[in-house]
Enzyme design. Structure first.
Site, PDB file in Angstrom:
ATOM      1  N   THR A   1     -55.767 -25.426 -44.655  1.00  0.00           N
ATOM      2  CA  THR A   1     -56.262 -24.567 -43.570  1.00  0.00           C
ATOM      3  C   THR A   1     -55.154 -23.604 -43.134  1.00  0.00           C
ATOM      4  OG1 THR A   1     -57.485 -26.540 -42.887  1.00  0.00           O
ATOM      5  CG2 THR A   1     -57.654 -24.611 -41.461  1.00  0.00           C
TER       6      THR A   1
ATOM      7  N   ALA B   1     -54.511 -30.031 -39.158  1.00  0.00           N
ATOM      8  CA  ALA B   1     -54.496 -31.415 -38.668  1.00  0.00           C
ATOM      9  C   ALA B   1     -55.465 -32.236 -39.506  1.00  0.00           C
ATOM     10  CB  ALA B   1     -54.902 -31.472 -37.203  1.00  0.00           C
ATOM     11  N   ASP B   2     -55.199 -33.539 -39.545  1.00  0.00           N
ATOM     12  CA  ASP B   2     -56.101 -34.452 -40.261  1.00  0.00           C
ATOM     13  C   ASP B   2     -57.143 -35.040 -39.331  1.00  0.00           C
ATOM     14  OD1 ASP B   2     -54.766 -34.368 -42.894  1.00  0.00           O
ATOM     15  OD2 ASP B   2     -53.081 -35.035 -41.686  1.00  0.00           O
TER      16      ASP B   2
ATOM     17  N   GLY C   1     -49.951 -34.946 -41.234  1.00  0.00           N
ATOM     18  CA  GLY C   1     -49.084 -35.503 -42.263  1.00  0.00           C
ATOM     19  C   GLY C   1     -49.808 -35.884 -43.536  1.00  0.00           C
TER      20      GLY C   1
ATOM     21  N   GLU D   1     -43.178 -30.361 -39.627  1.00  0.00           N
ATOM     22  CA  GLU D   1     -44.245 -29.847 -38.754  1.00  0.00           C
ATOM     23  C   GLU D   1     -43.958 -30.200 -37.297  1.00  0.00           C
ATOM     24  OE1 GLU D   1     -48.020 -29.896 -41.840  1.00  0.00           O
ATOM     25  OE2 GLU D   1     -47.591 -31.690 -40.690  1.00  0.00           O
TER      26      GLU D   1
ATOM     27  N   LYS E   1     -62.720 -32.539 -38.963  1.00  0.00           N
ATOM     28  CA  LYS E   1     -61.504 -33.170 -38.425  1.00  0.00           C
ATOM     29  C   LYS E   1     -61.674 -33.631 -36.981  1.00  0.00           C
ATOM     30  CE  LYS E   1     -59.304 -32.136 -42.223  1.00  0.00           C
ATOM     31  NZ  LYS E   1     -58.192 -31.239 -42.268  1.00  0.00           N
TER      32      LYS E   1
HETATM   33  C1  5RP Z   1     -49.667 -31.604 -43.728  1.00  0.00           C
HETATM   34  C2  5RP Z   1     -50.582 -31.610 -42.583  1.00  0.00           C
HETATM   35  C3  5RP Z   1     -51.799 -30.768 -42.680  1.00  0.00           C
HETATM   36  O1  5RP Z   1     -51.795 -29.846 -41.637  1.00  0.00           O
HETATM   37  C4  5RP Z   1     -52.994 -31.665 -42.609  1.00  0.00           C
HETATM   38  O2  5RP Z   1     -52.905 -32.619 -43.643  1.00  0.00           O
HETATM   39  C5  5RP Z   1     -54.312 -30.888 -42.728  1.00  0.00           C
HETATM   40  O3  5RP Z   1     -54.407 -30.343 -43.996  1.00  0.00           O
HETATM   41  P1  5RP Z   1     -55.678 -29.526 -44.476  1.00  0.00           P
HETATM   42  O4  5RP Z   1     -55.742 -28.297 -43.641  1.00  0.00           O
HETATM   43  O5  5RP Z   1     -55.400 -29.276 -45.935  1.00  0.00           O
HETATM   44  O6  5RP Z   1     -56.888 -30.412 -44.283  1.00  0.00           O
HETATM   45  O7  5RP Z   1     -50.388 -32.260 -41.584  1.00  0.00           O
HETATM   46  O8  5RP Z   1     -48.619 -32.511 -43.556  1.00  0.00           O
END
Ligand code: 5RP
Length: 224
Positions: free
Chosen positions: A28, A82-83, A94, A102, A120
């Site tokens: 993202t 973010a996850d 992470g 981060e 999310k």
């Molecule tokens: C990386 C992160 C990312 O921001 C998190 O994993 C979200 O990733 P994505 O946008 O690909 O879903 O914390 O360490």
């Protein structure tokens, strides 16, 4: 995919000439960096610092002015993914392994804008396994200490070539808490464990969330 792109693009509307920007990591944040690249091409004057080697590489490819942390005293705005995002805008981060940089970058920023798709958004943090970055030395001891303390499934993150190694040369233990009722308390506890470098709980750090939807619209919330 459309939701991530919409969120990433929208967040860049807050970027202004003269700002120092933290570049997040993940699929993202990728769209935010792409959009920043477009605006730099159009003449936007900014300085940036990246939260991972991957984002550094992307910024270089897009000719975005990139500085090392040592050259940046303060960051105006960081845009990161973010996850998981809870209703209080606490986060698990992470998934991409960049949690330590981060967090360093977010803590050095006046404002953290989180970009994510609506998958999310959750009611309680913890379904996503919480990444915990640990020093390689005696990491099995740290693993066992965590196991004794929390009694939840833990695993060292692995990749094809073996154990996963972060940009900082450390390991990651992914912890399946299932449900984290008090993220602030857990965040403080984890930080106090010797061997733990940091963890993916970002509590009371996000100021704005930009959540993208599959139809290309976004929902924006600001910390009250
Ligand atoms: C990386 C992160 C990312 O921001 C998190 O994993 C979200 O990733 P994505 O946008 O690909 O879903 O914390 O360490």
């Amino acid at each position: 995919m459309k939701g991530k792109q919409a969120a990433g693009y929208r967040a860049v509307d807050w970027v202004e000439d003269g700002m120092t920007i933290g570049l997040g990591t993940g699929s993202t944040a990728y769209w935010a960096i792409q959009r920043i690249g477009e605006r730099v091409k159009e003449g936007l004057k900014i300085r940036t610092v990246a939260t991972s080697k991957a984002s550094e590489k992307l910024a270089r490819e897009l000719n975005i002015p990139l500085f090392s942390a040592a050259d940046i005293p303060w960051i105006d705005l960081t845009i990161d993914g973010a996850d998981e995002v809870d209703p209080q805008m606490n986060l698990i981060k992470g998934g991409g392994g960049a949690l330590f940089r981060e967090k360093m970058v977010a803590l050095q920023s006046d404002r953290l804008i989180v970009v994510a798709d609506d998958a999310k958004e959750i009611s309680v943090l913890g379904t996503f396994k919480l990444p915990i970055e640990v020093v390689p030395f005696a990491s099995e001891w740290t693993f066992r200490n965590l196991q004794k303390r929390y009694d939840v499934p833990l695993e060292f993150r692995r990749q094809e070539e073996g154990i996963y190694i972060t940009d900082n040369g450390n390991y990651i233990i992914d912890a399946a808490f299932g449900r984290i009722d008090d993220p602030k308390k857990l965040a403080a506890e984890l930080k106090s464990i010797t061997g733990v470098v940091d963890h993916g709980l970002f509590v009371e750090m996000a100021e704005t969330t930009v959540i993208g939807h599959e139809d290309g619209t976004v929902s924006i919330r600001h910390k009250s």
